[in-house]
Enzyme design. Sequence first.
Site, PDB file in Angstrom:
ATOM      1  N   SER A  78       0.845  -1.186   0.000  1.00 29.05           N
ATOM      2  CA  SER A  78       0.000   0.000   0.000  1.00 29.05           C
ATOM      3  C   SER A  78       0.885   1.243   0.000  1.00 29.05           C
ATOM      4  CB  SER A  78      -0.918   0.005   1.228  1.00 29.05           C
ATOM      5  OG  SER A  78      -1.738   1.136   1.224  1.00 29.05           O
ATOM      6  N   HIS A  90      -1.051  -1.221  -4.368  1.00 32.40           N
ATOM      7  CA  HIS A  90      -2.361  -0.779  -3.905  1.00 32.40           C
ATOM      8  C   HIS A  90      -2.310   0.722  -3.676  1.00 32.40           C
ATOM      9  CE1 HIS A  90      -6.267  -1.834  -2.086  1.00 32.40           C
ATOM     10  NE2 HIS A  90      -6.048  -0.795  -1.291  1.00 32.40           N
ATOM     11  N   ASP A  99      -4.268   3.980  -2.523  1.00 30.60           N
ATOM     12  CA  ASP A  99      -5.421   4.463  -1.763  1.00 30.60           C
ATOM     13  C   ASP A  99      -5.776   5.879  -2.183  1.00 30.60           C
ATOM     14  OD1 ASP A  99      -6.031   2.259   0.033  1.00 30.60           O
ATOM     15  OD2 ASP A  99      -4.075   2.654   0.932  1.00 30.60           O
ATOM     16  N   MET A 121      -8.336   8.872  -1.707  1.00 30.41           N
ATOM     17  CA  MET A 121      -9.328   9.356  -0.747  1.00 30.41           C
ATOM     18  C   MET A 121      -9.686  10.807  -1.065  1.00 30.41           C
ATOM     19  SD  MET A 121      -7.629   7.852   2.748  1.00 30.41           S
ATOM     20  CE  MET A 121      -6.736   6.297   2.743  1.00 30.41           C
ATOM     21  N   HIS A 136      -7.678   2.034  -5.348  1.00 32.69           N
ATOM     22  CA  HIS A 136      -8.743   1.807  -4.360  1.00 32.69           C
ATOM     23  C   HIS A 136      -9.469   3.136  -4.172  1.00 32.69           C
ATOM     24  CE1 HIS A 136      -9.762   0.451   0.037  1.00 32.69           C
ATOM     25  NE2 HIS A 136     -10.830   0.771  -0.676  1.00 32.69           N
ATOM     26  N   MET A 180     -11.683   5.363  -2.649  1.00 32.21           N
ATOM     27  CA  MET A 180     -12.470   5.720  -1.468  1.00 32.21           C
ATOM     28  C   MET A 180     -13.010   7.127  -1.685  1.00 32.21           C
ATOM     29  SD  MET A 180     -10.063   4.053   1.492  1.00 32.21           S
ATOM     30  CE  MET A 180      -8.560   3.980   0.515  1.00 32.21           C
ATOM     31  N   MET A 207     -12.186  -5.178   3.722  1.00 35.51           N
ATOM     32  CA  MET A 207     -11.443  -4.279   4.611  1.00 35.51           C
ATOM     33  C   MET A 207     -11.429  -4.840   6.036  1.00 35.51           C
ATOM     34  SD  MET A 207     -10.416  -1.858   2.653  1.00 35.51           S
ATOM     35  CE  MET A 207      -9.768  -0.763   3.939  1.00 35.51           C
ATOM     36  N   ASP A 253      -7.316  -6.041   3.154  1.00 35.40           N
ATOM     37  CA  ASP A 253      -6.569  -4.805   3.374  1.00 35.40           C
ATOM     38  C   ASP A 253      -6.881  -4.256   4.757  1.00 35.40           C
ATOM     39  OD1 ASP A 253      -5.320  -2.334   3.233  1.00 35.40           O
ATOM     40  OD2 ASP A 253      -6.757  -1.470   1.814  1.00 35.40           O
TER      41      ASP A 253
END
Length: 214
Positions: free
Chosen positions: A7, A32, A34, A36, A65, A67, A136, A174
């Site tokens: 990540s 990965h 993230d 956001m 990912h 979010m 998650m 994750d």
Amino acid sequence: MIKVSPSIISSKLENLGNEISACDEAGVFSYHLDVMDGHFVPNLTMGPELVRAIRRSTKKPLEAHLMIERPDRYYKNFIDAGSDVLLVHQECVVDFRKLISDIRTEGAGFGIVVNPDTPFSKAEKFLEDSDILLIMTVHPGFSGQKFIEYVVPKIEEARKYIDDHGLETKIEVDGGVTDVTGKRIIEAGADIIVSGSYIFTGNIGERIRTLQGL
């Protein structure tokens, strides 16, 4: 060998190129990323430009990912930046059938994500069209959180469902993944494990190889 996806949110961005090289040398499966937006989760992280920079640094698959509240508005930005797979939360209020079709049309893979308190059953209807089911084991938004043990039965439930229905969907997990919790996750049936703080706060190569050997 267990598939490991570092990540990037936990990496040292000032040394990102070298850290990606160390991960590549250890044989990671993917990265990965993230993403956001400060709305869907209470944090802001990377956008397409950082994804584009990471794409230039590795040939490994990139998982974005998302979010974010409106993945249907921004998915193409992340595909154009180099993402190979988009992971979208079941908890988003979007037309998933259309979104999946749109993502596939652009040539990217799709994964459905469920938060710790979301029942596995909420994702069942999307699994046949999903390359990945991301479960998650922390509440999304921040790295370095403690692994939530009560999610383990959900991983087992997903493993049984996927096997019983002959699906090719891979289970990815994750959140709070270390050499200890990773073993529990693999035993429960995960195919891919995402790890951030554990990998990037130690010797990167050694820690990746430890996870691969679980």
